[in-house]
Design a protein around this motif. Sequence first.
Motif, PDB file in Angstrom:
ATOM      1  N   PHE A 159       0.878  -1.350   0.135  1.00 31.66           N
ATOM      2  CA  PHE A 159       0.072   0.066  -0.001  1.00 31.66           C
ATOM      3  C   PHE A 159       1.035   1.080   0.037  1.00 31.66           C
ATOM      4  O   PHE A 159       1.757   1.136   0.984  1.00 31.66           O
ATOM      5  CB  PHE A 159      -1.004  -0.010   1.266  1.00 31.66           C
ATOM      6  CG  PHE A 159      -1.913  -1.234   1.202  1.00 31.66           C
ATOM      7  CD1 PHE A 159      -3.107  -1.077   0.516  1.00 31.66           C
ATOM      8  CD2 PHE A 159      -1.642  -2.115   1.935  1.00 31.66           C
ATOM      9  CE1 PHE A 159      -3.842  -2.294   0.457  1.00 31.66           C
ATOM     10  CE2 PHE A 159      -2.722  -3.146   2.075  1.00 31.66           C
ATOM     11  CZ  PHE A 159      -3.782  -3.278   1.165  1.00 31.66           C
ATOM     12  N   ARG A 185       4.528   1.025   1.534  1.00 29.94           N
ATOM     13  CA  ARG A 185       4.579  -0.135   2.463  1.00 29.94           C
ATOM     14  C   ARG A 185       4.271  -1.630   2.046  1.00 29.94           C
ATOM     15  O   ARG A 185       3.207  -1.664   1.394  1.00 29.94           O
ATOM     16  CB  ARG A 185       3.947   0.328   3.763  1.00 29.94           C
ATOM     17  CG  ARG A 185       4.067  -0.649   4.978  1.00 29.94           C
ATOM     18  CD  ARG A 185       3.042  -0.354   6.155  1.00 29.94           C
ATOM     19  NE  ARG A 185       3.449  -0.892   7.283  1.00 29.94           N
ATOM     20  CZ  ARG A 185       3.141  -2.379   7.459  1.00 29.94           C
ATOM     21  NH1 ARG A 185       2.676  -2.933   6.245  1.00 29.94           N
ATOM     22  NH2 ARG A 185       3.572  -2.944   8.545  1.00 29.94           N
ATOM     23  N   VAL A 220       3.394  -4.690   2.669  1.00 29.95           N
ATOM     24  CA  VAL A 220       2.904  -5.441   3.655  1.00 29.95           C
ATOM     25  C   VAL A 220       3.143  -6.902   3.522  1.00 29.95           C
ATOM     26  O   VAL A 220       3.233  -7.736   4.597  1.00 29.95           O
ATOM     27  CB  VAL A 220       1.083  -5.331   3.650  1.00 29.95           C
ATOM     28  CG1 VAL A 220       0.393  -6.135   4.679  1.00 29.95           C
ATOM     29  CG2 VAL A 220       0.948  -3.871   4.067  1.00 29.95           C
ATOM     30  N   ARG A 236       1.573  -9.815  15.074  1.00 29.04           N
ATOM     31  CA  ARG A 236       1.114  -8.426  15.769  1.00 29.04           C
ATOM     32  C   ARG A 236       0.313  -7.888  14.773  1.00 29.04           C
ATOM     33  O   ARG A 236       0.285  -8.120  13.528  1.00 29.04           O
ATOM     34  CB  ARG A 236       2.457  -7.851  15.726  1.00 29.04           C
ATOM     35  CG  ARG A 236       3.594  -8.304  16.597  1.00 29.04           C
ATOM     36  CD  ARG A 236       4.640  -7.519  17.266  1.00 29.04           C
ATOM     37  NE  ARG A 236       5.326  -6.757  15.931  1.00 29.04           N
ATOM     38  CZ  ARG A 236       6.537  -6.599  15.890  1.00 29.04           C
ATOM     39  NH1 ARG A 236       7.463  -6.788  16.977  1.00 29.04           N
ATOM     40  NH2 ARG A 236       6.790  -5.930  14.964  1.00 29.04           N
ATOM     41  N   ASN A 237      -0.393  -6.758  15.436  1.00 28.94           N
ATOM     42  CA  ASN A 237      -1.216  -5.805  14.874  1.00 28.94           C
ATOM     43  C   ASN A 237      -0.469  -5.261  13.556  1.00 28.94           C
ATOM     44  O   ASN A 237       0.623  -4.705  13.723  1.00 28.94           O
ATOM     45  CB  ASN A 237      -1.634  -4.700  15.834  1.00 28.94           C
ATOM     46  CG  ASN A 237      -2.458  -5.137  17.009  1.00 28.94           C
ATOM     47  OD1 ASN A 237      -2.108  -4.658  18.006  1.00 28.94           O
ATOM     48  ND2 ASN A 237      -3.450  -6.037  16.614  1.00 28.94           N
ATOM     49  N   GLY A 238      -1.327  -5.104  12.609  1.00 23.62           N
ATOM     50  CA  GLY A 238      -0.749  -4.656  11.378  1.00 23.62           C
ATOM     51  C   GLY A 238       0.275  -5.397  10.358  1.00 23.62           C
ATOM     52  O   GLY A 238       0.949  -4.938   9.585  1.00 23.62           O
ATOM     53  N   GLY A 245      -0.259  -7.916   8.708  1.00 26.00           N
ATOM     54  CA  GLY A 245      -0.830  -8.648   7.400  1.00 26.00           C
ATOM     55  C   GLY A 245      -1.703  -9.694   7.138  1.00 26.00           C
ATOM     56  O   GLY A 245      -2.272 -10.174   6.093  1.00 26.00           O
ATOM     57  N   THR A 271      -5.058  -9.767   7.927  1.00 32.03           N
ATOM     58  CA  THR A 271      -6.144  -9.280   7.181  1.00 32.03           C
ATOM     59  C   THR A 271      -6.138  -9.194   5.704  1.00 32.03           C
ATOM     60  O   THR A 271      -6.877  -9.815   4.961  1.00 32.03           O
ATOM     61  CB  THR A 271      -6.820  -8.315   7.855  1.00 32.03           C
ATOM     62  OG1 THR A 271      -7.353  -8.776   9.232  1.00 32.03           O
ATOM     63  CG2 THR A 271      -8.257  -7.880   7.248  1.00 32.03           C
ATOM     64  N   VAL A 272      -5.044  -8.573   5.456  1.00 33.40           N
ATOM     65  CA  VAL A 272      -4.613  -8.297   4.154  1.00 33.40           C
ATOM     66  C   VAL A 272      -4.416  -9.596   3.226  1.00 33.40           C
ATOM     67  O   VAL A 272      -5.014  -9.933   2.127  1.00 33.40           O
ATOM     68  CB  VAL A 272      -3.293  -7.379   3.899  1.00 33.40           C
ATOM     69  CG1 VAL A 272      -2.852  -7.282   2.474  1.00 33.40           C
ATOM     70  CG2 VAL A 272      -3.743  -6.165   4.460  1.00 33.40           C
ATOM     71  N   HIS A 306      -5.446 -13.710  17.952  1.00 33.28           N
ATOM     72  CA  HIS A 306      -4.410 -13.265  18.834  1.00 33.28           C
ATOM     73  C   HIS A 306      -4.481 -14.200  20.285  1.00 33.28           C
ATOM     74  O   HIS A 306      -3.470 -13.768  21.002  1.00 33.28           O
ATOM     75  CB  HIS A 306      -4.468 -11.732  19.364  1.00 33.28           C
ATOM     76  CG  HIS A 306      -4.401 -10.672  18.352  1.00 33.28           C
ATOM     77  ND1 HIS A 306      -2.883 -10.725  17.639  1.00 33.28           N
ATOM     78  CD2 HIS A 306      -5.078 -10.023  17.276  1.00 33.28           C
ATOM     79  CE1 HIS A 306      -3.141  -9.678  16.674  1.00 33.28           C
ATOM     80  NE2 HIS A 306      -4.416  -9.395  16.450  1.00 33.28           N
TER      81      HIS A 306
HETATM   82  N1  LIG Z   1      -6.768  -0.864   2.193  1.00 35.99           N
HETATM   83  C1  LIG Z   1      -5.769  -0.610   2.861  1.00 35.99           C
HETATM   84  N2  LIG Z   1      -5.131   0.866   2.376  1.00 35.99           N
HETATM   85  C2  LIG Z   1      -3.951   1.008   2.939  1.00 35.99           C
HETATM   86  N3  LIG Z   1      -3.247   0.334   3.784  1.00 35.99           N
HETATM   87  C3  LIG Z   1      -3.835  -1.011   4.452  1.00 35.99           C
HETATM   88  C4  LIG Z   1      -5.201  -1.265   3.761  1.00 35.99           C
HETATM   89  N4  LIG Z   1      -5.367  -2.359   4.180  1.00 35.99           N
HETATM   90  C5  LIG Z   1      -4.393  -2.650   5.015  1.00 35.99           C
HETATM   91  N5  LIG Z   1      -3.424  -1.586   5.165  1.00 35.99           N
HETATM   92  C6  LIG Z   1      -2.336  -1.933   5.995  1.00 35.99           C
HETATM   93  O1  LIG Z   1      -1.690  -3.071   5.993  1.00 35.99           O
HETATM   94  C7  LIG Z   1      -0.922  -3.322   7.190  1.00 35.99           C
HETATM   95  C8  LIG Z   1      -1.491  -4.852   7.531  1.00 35.99           C
HETATM   96  O2  LIG Z   1      -2.963  -4.743   7.701  1.00 35.99           O
HETATM   97  P1  LIG Z   1      -3.682  -5.889   8.373  1.00 35.99           P
HETATM   98  O3  LIG Z   1      -5.063  -5.191   8.624  1.00 35.99           O
HETATM   99  O4  LIG Z   1      -3.445  -6.949   7.457  1.00 35.99           O
HETATM  100  O5  LIG Z   1      -3.009  -6.037   9.793  1.00 35.99           O
HETATM  101  P2  LIG Z   1      -3.481  -7.394  10.771  1.00 35.99           P
HETATM  102  O6  LIG Z   1      -2.382  -8.378  10.908  1.00 35.99           O
HETATM  103  O7  LIG Z   1      -4.904  -8.090  10.388  1.00 35.99           O
HETATM  104  O8  LIG Z   1      -3.248  -6.804  11.953  1.00 35.99           O
HETATM  105  P3  LIG Z   1      -4.530  -6.916  13.254  1.00 35.99           P
HETATM  106  O9  LIG Z   1      -3.922  -7.773  14.052  1.00 35.99           O
HETATM  107  O10 LIG Z   1      -4.526  -5.443  13.843  1.00 35.99           O
HETATM  108  O11 LIG Z   1      -5.885  -7.312  12.698  1.00 35.99           O
HETATM  109  C9  LIG Z   1      -1.356  -2.351   7.848  1.00 35.99           C
HETATM  110  O12 LIG Z   1      -0.031  -1.511   8.019  1.00 35.99           O
HETATM  111  C10 LIG Z   1      -2.461  -1.654   7.429  1.00 35.99           C
HETATM  112  O13 LIG Z   1      -2.274  -0.177   7.809  1.00 35.99           O
END
Ligand SMILES: Nc1ncnc2c1ncn2[C@@H]1O[C@H](COP(=O)(O)OP(=O)(O)OP(=O)(O)O)[C@@H](O)[C@H]1O
Length: 210
Positions: free
Chosen positions: A13, A16, A18, A37-39, A41, A43-44, A188
């Motif tokens: 993104f 960055r 991911v 950890r939070n962020g 990746g 969910t992505v 988590h």
């Molecule tokens: N649509 C988007 N546009 C820009 N950045 C995004 C988008 N979706 C996710 N990100 C970024 O991608 C990274 C990974 O996000 P993601 O939601 O996958 O984290 P996660 O591991 O699921 O975290 P959590 O444990 O908090 O759920 C983060 O830095 C987030 O800000």
Amino acid sequence: MKIIEVENVSKSFSDRKVLDSVSFTIEKETICGLIGRNGSGKTVLMKCICGFLTPDSGSIRIRGRLQNRKQDVSGNMGIIIESPGFLENESAYGNLLYLARLRGLIGKSEVKEAIRQAGLSPDDHKKVKKYSMGMRQRLGIAQAIMEKPDILLLDEPMNGLDEQGVTDMRTLFLSLKENGVTILLASHNTEDIALLCDNVYRIDGGKIHI
Ligand SMILES: Nc1ncnc2c1ncn2[C@@H]1O[C@H](COP(=O)(O)OP(=O)(O)OP(=O)(O)O)[C@@H](O)[C@H]1O
Ligand SMILES: [Mg+2]
């Protein structure tokens, strides 16, 4: 049999990165944990697997078929990613019947069964706007399982559930697995991961670790 195959998937993104050339596979009829950890990746990655997001590069195969813009291969996939939207002035049954009718694959009895499996009552006329967070989560789980998908992507499915809810959902997920469902579970909660998962992948710095 490998039911999900992720190969060299990258997703950025703006500047960055991911996901950085992520590769892993999921065996059919297993529960695979996804931690990080939070962020990091998680969910992505799940959104890429179900086709909500398109990877910048790499490939994802579901049951051997390539997931891409031209063909949606996520047909028989149940998904909980972030909080699902519901019709606030409808009951649980009203909501899921509406969704079921949009797709036309299942009828009333399957909708009722899913609501019961998630620990809610199809006869409860309470509107969803009056639901607690845990009840909403249960409704999301009912929605994910109602069409009896053979793949479930569950992103923090225990969010907001009380102790009994967590116990019930653990039992439900394990029984779904026994009945042939493959589950990818992001969590988590180390106890959920330890109790439920056959194997676990950790995402860190855009890479996946076993
Ligand atoms: N649509 C988007 N546009 C820009 N950045 C995004 C988008 N979706 C996710 N990100 C970024 O991608 C990274 C990974 O996000 P993601 O939601 O996958 O984290 P996660 O591991 O699921 O975290 P959590 O444990 O908090 O759920 C983060 O830095 C987030 O800000
Ligand atoms: Mg997440």
